[in-house]
Design an enzyme around this catalytic site. Structure first.
Site, PDB file in Angstrom:
ATOM      1  CG  HIS A  93      -2.021  -0.808   1.257  1.00  0.00           C
ATOM      2  ND1 HIS A  93      -2.955  -1.063   0.180  1.00  0.00           N
ATOM      3  CD2 HIS A  93      -2.417  -1.835   2.113  1.00  0.00           C
ATOM      4  CE1 HIS A  93      -3.752  -2.102   0.272  1.00  0.00           C
ATOM      5  NE2 HIS A  93      -3.520  -2.739   1.620  1.00  0.00           N
TER       6      HIS A  93
ATOM      7  CG  ASP B 167      -2.964  -8.490   0.773  1.00  0.00           C
ATOM      8  OD1 ASP B 167      -2.290  -8.836   1.635  1.00  0.00           O
ATOM      9  OD2 ASP B 167      -4.086  -7.671   0.703  1.00  0.00           O
TER      10      ASP B 167
ATOM     11  CG  HIS C 183      -6.667  -5.229   1.773  1.00  0.00           C
ATOM     12  ND1 HIS C 183      -6.067  -6.064   2.718  1.00  0.00           N
ATOM     13  CD2 HIS C 183      -7.864  -4.624   2.157  1.00  0.00           C
ATOM     14  CE1 HIS C 183      -6.714  -6.181   3.685  1.00  0.00           C
ATOM     15  NE2 HIS C 183      -7.917  -5.290   3.544  1.00  0.00           N
TER      16      HIS C 183
ATOM     17  CG  ASP D 194      -5.053 -10.136   3.591  1.00  0.00           C
ATOM     18  OD1 ASP D 194      -4.681 -10.743   2.313  1.00  0.00           O
ATOM     19  OD2 ASP D 194      -4.811  -8.832   3.838  1.00  0.00           O
TER      20      ASP D 194
END
Length: 355
Positions: free
Chosen positions: A134, A170, A172, A257
């Site tokens: 991120h 991931d 996200h 996740d």
């Protein structure tokens, strides 16, 4: 033929980069990106050292290496957090040792790349925290301080890799990685992620810009996706695009996740799917870039699930052969979410790739 629970490991060409220092990055009580995650990674590294895998400690990334993907002013501001506890945004914090640990996290992936590119090993896995995907050029966010995988990709280019592919599974979207390379045709970024979800980026029509148009591949999947959804987007989009791109090195942002037991998201993958996705990517690496593949950890916040997933993925990387990690047996849930995502991505990329 060996099964998924009994692969052969003799002569493994795998190195793990790990350090107990990653627990020294402290987050507030109750924060999901907690020091206990590092303890899980330490246990996995110790277990694989006993099985014969080489495990080494990382070195710190240098300012020059970080400056390939981060702004100079941002590097200065981050260095000024040394010795301090700072809230960088509502989710992202430093503690007194965090800056030093973030340098080690980025350095671990640099070491992984150097060893794979140098031929000492074919496969490498950097077990690090804080995560990185991120982090933007000039901003920390989403638990991430430096963009570890982006630093690694830029370093690989200096070592002679004309084309580098990054696959991010991931849950996200890796907004930072996507934006850093969005105008660079030498780095392909592929993300499969829950959508809509944090950080709100990663639509199928975000395909890069300028000279990099077509080299960003986003597969936004609706909440509730199962193993079959991910299998479909791998077979119909991710693997075909990688084969056409023909990277010299394959990097993986390995976040766990999207697991059905993870508390931060709403996907329904099982542990076996992380092994299967990783083996799909290892096979591409064997086919396209001499087996050169390096992984770095991202998310994954249920500690037992993180341990299981790391064990499964490391087993894939350690195995002598590429013929044993299979996708889980189909469930009763049709892969409609994956089919919708694949259709949108194919339409967005129709001018660039044969899908």
């Amino acid at each position: 033929m060996a099964g998924p629970r009994d692969p052969p490991y003799m002569g493994m060409s795998l190195i793990l980069i790990s350090s107990h220092r990653f627990a020294d990055h402290q987050t507030p009580p109750g924060h999901p990106e907690c020091p206990e995650r590092a303890e899980v990674m330490d246990a996995i590294a110790a277990r694989w050292r006993q099985r014969g895998a080489e495990v080494v400690a990382p070195r710190a990334a240098t300012p020059e290496q970080l400056a390939r993907v981060h702004d100079g002013d941002y590097l200065r501001r981050m260095s000024e957090t040394t010795g301090r506890a700072v809230a960088l945004d509502p989710d992202t914090y430093t503690s007194p040792e965090s800056h030093e640990i973030a340098l080690l996290a980025a350095g671990a992936v640099l070491d992984a790349v150097e060893r794979v590119m140098g031929g000492q090993h074919q496969r490498a896995f950097a077990l690090v925290r804080p995560p990185g995907h991120h982090a933007e050029r000039g901003r920390a966010m989403g638990f991430c301080l430096y963009n570890n995988v982006a630093v690694a990709a830029a370093h690989a280019r200096t070592l002679g890799a004309a084309r580098v592919a990054i696959v991010d599974y991931d849950v996200h979207h890796g907004n930072g990685t996507a934006h850093i390379f969005e105008d660079d045709p030498g780095v392909m970024y592929i993300s499969v992620h829950q959508s809509p979800y944090y950080p709100g980026t990663g639509a199928a029509d975000e395909i890069g810009r300028g000279r990099g148009e077509g080299f960003t591949v986003n597969l936004p999947i609706e909440v509730g996706a199962v193993n079959e959804d991910y299998r479909l987007v791998f077979s119909e989009v991710i693997v075909p695009v990688l084969r056409q791109f023909k990277p010299a090195l394959l990097l993986v942002s390995a976040g766990f996740d999207a697991h059905e037991r993870d508390p931060l998201a709403g996907m329904r993958l099982t542990t076996e799917s992380f092994a299967a996705m990783t083996m799909e990517l290892r096979r591409v690496a064997e086919e396209c870039c001499g087996g050169r593949i390096a992984l770095v950890t991202e998310g994954g916040y249920d500690l037992p699930t993180l341990a299981d997933s790391l064990e499964a993925v490391t087993a894939v990387l350690a195995a002598d052969s590429c013929d044993w990690a299979l996708w889980p047996a189909p469930s009763l849930v049709p892969p409609s979410r994956g089919r919708t995502a694949a259709r949108a991505t194919k339409e967005a990329l129709a001018r660039f790739w044969t899908l």
